[in-house]
Design a protein around this motif. Structure first.
Motif, PDB file in Angstrom:
ATOM      1  N   GLY A 255      33.057  26.702   9.692  1.00 49.89           N
ATOM      2  CA  GLY A 255      33.168  25.595   8.864  1.00 49.89           C
ATOM      3  C   GLY A 255      31.743  25.171   8.093  1.00 49.89           C
ATOM      4  O   GLY A 255      30.906  26.089   7.928  1.00 49.89           O
ATOM      5  N   THR A 256      31.646  24.034   7.680  1.00 49.91           N
ATOM      6  CA  THR A 256      30.482  23.579   6.845  1.00 49.91           C
ATOM      7  C   THR A 256      29.178  23.691   7.985  1.00 49.91           C
ATOM      8  O   THR A 256      29.161  22.956   8.934  1.00 49.91           O
ATOM      9  N   PRO A 257      28.234  24.360   7.488  1.00 47.72           N
ATOM     10  CA  PRO A 257      27.159  24.721   8.346  1.00 47.72           C
ATOM     11  C   PRO A 257      26.222  23.381   8.384  1.00 47.72           C
ATOM     12  O   PRO A 257      25.798  23.132   7.266  1.00 47.72           O
ATOM     13  N   VAL A 258      25.702  22.929   9.374  1.00 45.80           N
ATOM     14  CA  VAL A 258      24.856  21.935   9.389  1.00 45.80           C
ATOM     15  C   VAL A 258      23.506  22.261  10.077  1.00 45.80           C
ATOM     16  O   VAL A 258      23.713  22.643  11.419  1.00 45.80           O
ATOM     17  N   GLU A 259      22.424  22.301   9.565  1.00 47.43           N
ATOM     18  CA  GLU A 259      21.130  22.500  10.587  1.00 47.43           C
ATOM     19  C   GLU A 259      20.626  21.281  11.295  1.00 47.43           C
ATOM     20  O   GLU A 259      20.317  20.398  10.533  1.00 47.43           O
ATOM     21  N   LEU A 260      20.368  21.200  12.311  1.00 47.57           N
ATOM     22  CA  LEU A 260      19.524  20.093  13.335  1.00 47.57           C
ATOM     23  C   LEU A 260      18.275  20.913  13.610  1.00 47.57           C
ATOM     24  O   LEU A 260      18.037  21.824  14.528  1.00 47.57           O
ATOM     25  N   VAL A 261      17.226  20.234  13.692  1.00 44.68           N
ATOM     26  CA  VAL A 261      15.897  20.675  13.985  1.00 44.68           C
ATOM     27  C   VAL A 261      15.107  19.339  14.742  1.00 44.68           C
ATOM     28  O   VAL A 261      14.974  18.656  13.876  1.00 44.68           O
ATOM     29  N   LEU A 262      15.114  19.728  16.095  1.00 40.65           N
ATOM     30  CA  LEU A 262      14.538  18.454  16.911  1.00 40.65           C
ATOM     31  C   LEU A 262      12.838  18.651  16.887  1.00 40.65           C
ATOM     32  O   LEU A 262      12.532  19.816  17.258  1.00 40.65           O
ATOM     33  N   ASP A 263      12.292  17.731  16.546  1.00 42.43           N
ATOM     34  CA  ASP A 263      10.855  17.566  16.811  1.00 42.43           C
ATOM     35  C   ASP A 263      10.816  16.460  17.916  1.00 42.43           C
ATOM     36  O   ASP A 263      10.863  15.387  17.617  1.00 42.43           O
ATOM     37  N   THR A 264      10.025  16.796  19.046  1.00 41.08           N
ATOM     38  CA  THR A 264       9.750  16.007  20.074  1.00 41.08           C
ATOM     39  C   THR A 264       8.489  15.243  20.072  1.00 41.08           C
ATOM     40  O   THR A 264       8.277  14.257  20.571  1.00 41.08           O
ATOM     41  N   GLY A 265       7.692  15.760  18.799  1.00 44.90           N
ATOM     42  CA  GLY A 265       6.517  15.019  18.798  1.00 44.90           C
ATOM     43  C   GLY A 265       5.244  15.331  19.274  1.00 44.90           C
ATOM     44  O   GLY A 265       4.406  14.827  19.345  1.00 44.90           O
ATOM     45  N   ASP A 266       5.400  16.339  20.121  1.00 43.16           N
ATOM     46  CA  ASP A 266       4.342  17.011  20.826  1.00 43.16           C
ATOM     47  C   ASP A 266       4.350  18.424  21.025  1.00 43.16           C
ATOM     48  O   ASP A 266       5.345  19.158  20.608  1.00 43.16           O
TER      49      ASP A 266
ATOM     50  N   VAL B 171      22.315  25.262  14.578  1.00 46.27           N
ATOM     51  CA  VAL B 171      23.135  25.344  13.346  1.00 46.27           C
ATOM     52  C   VAL B 171      24.532  25.148  14.121  1.00 46.27           C
ATOM     53  O   VAL B 171      25.312  25.596  14.712  1.00 46.27           O
ATOM     54  N   ILE B 172      25.070  23.987  13.239  1.00 45.90           N
ATOM     55  CA  ILE B 172      26.372  23.472  13.911  1.00 45.90           C
ATOM     56  C   ILE B 172      27.583  23.624  12.861  1.00 45.90           C
ATOM     57  O   ILE B 172      27.281  23.244  11.652  1.00 45.90           O
ATOM     58  N   GLY B 173      28.634  24.202  13.369  1.00 46.24           N
ATOM     59  CA  GLY B 173      29.694  24.382  12.323  1.00 46.24           C
ATOM     60  C   GLY B 173      30.765  23.035  12.547  1.00 46.24           C
ATOM     61  O   GLY B 173      31.171  22.952  13.761  1.00 46.24           O
ATOM     62  N   LEU B 174      30.887  22.309  11.461  1.00 49.59           N
ATOM     63  CA  LEU B 174      31.700  21.076  11.373  1.00 49.59           C
ATOM     64  C   LEU B 174      33.235  21.356  11.498  1.00 49.59           C
ATOM     65  O   LEU B 174      34.292  20.594  11.531  1.00 49.59           O
ATOM     66  N   GLY B 175      33.644  22.663  10.971  1.00 55.76           N
ATOM     67  CA  GLY B 175      35.066  22.841  10.887  1.00 55.76           C
ATOM     68  C   GLY B 175      35.322  22.419   9.678  1.00 55.76           C
ATOM     69  O   GLY B 175      34.457  22.582   8.525  1.00 55.76           O
ATOM     70  N   GLY B 176      36.656  22.539   9.100  1.00 56.91           N
ATOM     71  CA  GLY B 176      37.101  22.438   7.538  1.00 56.91           C
ATOM     72  C   GLY B 176      36.647  21.520   6.979  1.00 56.91           C
ATOM     73  O   GLY B 176      36.434  21.561   5.964  1.00 56.91           O
TER      74      GLY B 176
ATOM     75  N   ARG C 117      15.942   7.501  23.579  1.00 54.81           N
ATOM     76  CA  ARG C 117      14.731   8.094  24.076  1.00 54.81           C
ATOM     77  C   ARG C 117      13.585   7.711  23.449  1.00 54.81           C
ATOM     78  O   ARG C 117      12.364   7.678  23.820  1.00 54.81           O
ATOM     79  N   ARG C 118      13.900   6.627  22.388  1.00 51.58           N
ATOM     80  CA  ARG C 118      12.645   5.819  21.649  1.00 51.58           C
ATOM     81  C   ARG C 118      11.577   6.798  21.025  1.00 51.58           C
ATOM     82  O   ARG C 118      10.406   6.202  21.044  1.00 51.58           O
ATOM     83  N   SER C 119      11.960   8.173  20.820  1.00 52.07           N
ATOM     84  CA  SER C 119      10.899   8.853  20.277  1.00 52.07           C
ATOM     85  C   SER C 119      11.584  10.051  19.679  1.00 52.07           C
ATOM     86  O   SER C 119      12.663  10.508  20.094  1.00 52.07           O
ATOM     87  N   GLY C 120      10.667  10.952  18.867  1.00 52.46           N
ATOM     88  CA  GLY C 120      11.256  12.198  18.214  1.00 52.46           C
ATOM     89  C   GLY C 120      11.822  11.917  16.876  1.00 52.46           C
ATOM     90  O   GLY C 120      12.192  10.925  16.455  1.00 52.46           O
ATOM     91  N   THR C 121      12.162  13.084  16.439  1.00 57.78           N
ATOM     92  CA  THR C 121      12.715  13.107  14.857  1.00 57.78           C
ATOM     93  C   THR C 121      13.783  14.210  15.069  1.00 57.78           C
ATOM     94  O   THR C 121      13.575  15.310  15.667  1.00 57.78           O
ATOM     95  N   ILE C 122      14.586  14.035  14.469  1.00 56.78           N
ATOM     96  CA  ILE C 122      15.867  15.368  13.999  1.00 56.78           C
ATOM     97  C   ILE C 122      16.094  15.385  12.583  1.00 56.78           C
ATOM     98  O   ILE C 122      16.515  14.383  12.046  1.00 56.78           O
ATOM     99  N   ARG C 123      15.863  16.506  11.991  1.00 56.40           N
ATOM    100  CA  ARG C 123      15.974  16.685  10.637  1.00 56.40           C
ATOM    101  C   ARG C 123      17.733  17.391  10.627  1.00 56.40           C
ATOM    102  O   ARG C 123      17.808  18.122  11.118  1.00 56.40           O
ATOM    103  N   ILE C 124      18.304  16.758   9.689  1.00 56.50           N
ATOM    104  CA  ILE C 124      19.543  17.222   9.386  1.00 56.50           C
ATOM    105  C   ILE C 124      19.760  17.873   8.118  1.00 56.50           C
ATOM    106  O   ILE C 124      19.335  17.034   7.200  1.00 56.50           O
ATOM    107  N   LYS C 125      20.290  19.033   7.967  1.00 55.84           N
ATOM    108  CA  LYS C 125      20.200  19.696   6.625  1.00 55.84           C
ATOM    109  C   LYS C 125      21.680  20.381   6.387  1.00 55.84           C
ATOM    110  O   LYS C 125      22.095  21.124   7.186  1.00 55.84           O
TER     111      LYS C 125
END
Length: 127
Positions: free
Chosen positions: A5-16, A66-71, A90-98
């Motif tokens: 399906g539709t590929p979605v990239e998630l990148v977690l940055d915990t800040g350290d 990388v997450i596949g969302l399906g059709g 968690r009150r911290s961190g960043t996730i980029r969704i691409k």
């Protein structure tokens, strides 16, 4: 890597720079993602050089999925909501969704501008 399906990239940055902590947080996120009806969830190959003193350069980059969302991609708002809720707890961190060349950075804090950016991102990738 075979993403369905539709590929979605998630990148977690915990800040350290604590790789153990980043991996632990990624496992928590993966556990929550597993409750969604996603077509697939894959770890992405590392684009970073191996840490000094190691032999392998084909390891996994911590925090990258990388997450596949399906059709239909109808799960995108649910996925983004889960990510936003997860970060807020968690009150911290960043996730980029691409998706393709389009990227949104979601942080633990939420304000009007971030909400507008989120709505615009979802609109661009909606039905």
């Amino acid at each position: 890597m075979a993403v369905e399906g539709t590929p979605v990239e998630l990148v977690l940055d915990t800040g350290d720079d604590d790789r153990e902590y980043a991996e632990e947080q990624l496992q928590y996120l993966l556990a929550e993602l597993s409750h969604l009806d996603l077509a697939s969830i894959e770890r992405t190959p590392s684009l970073l050089p191996a840490p000094p003193g190691t032999r392998s350069s084909g390891g996994l980059e911590l925090g990258a999925l990388v997450i596949g969302l399906g059709g239909s991609g109808a799960l995108l708002p649910v996925l983004v909501g889960l990510v936003q809720d997860w970060l807020n707890r968690r009150r911290s961190g960043t996730i980029r969704i691409k998706i393709g060349d389009d990227e949104l950075e979601v942080t633990a804090s939420s304000d009007e501008m971030r909400q507008h950016a989120l709505e615009e991102f979802l609109r661009r990738h909606g039905e």
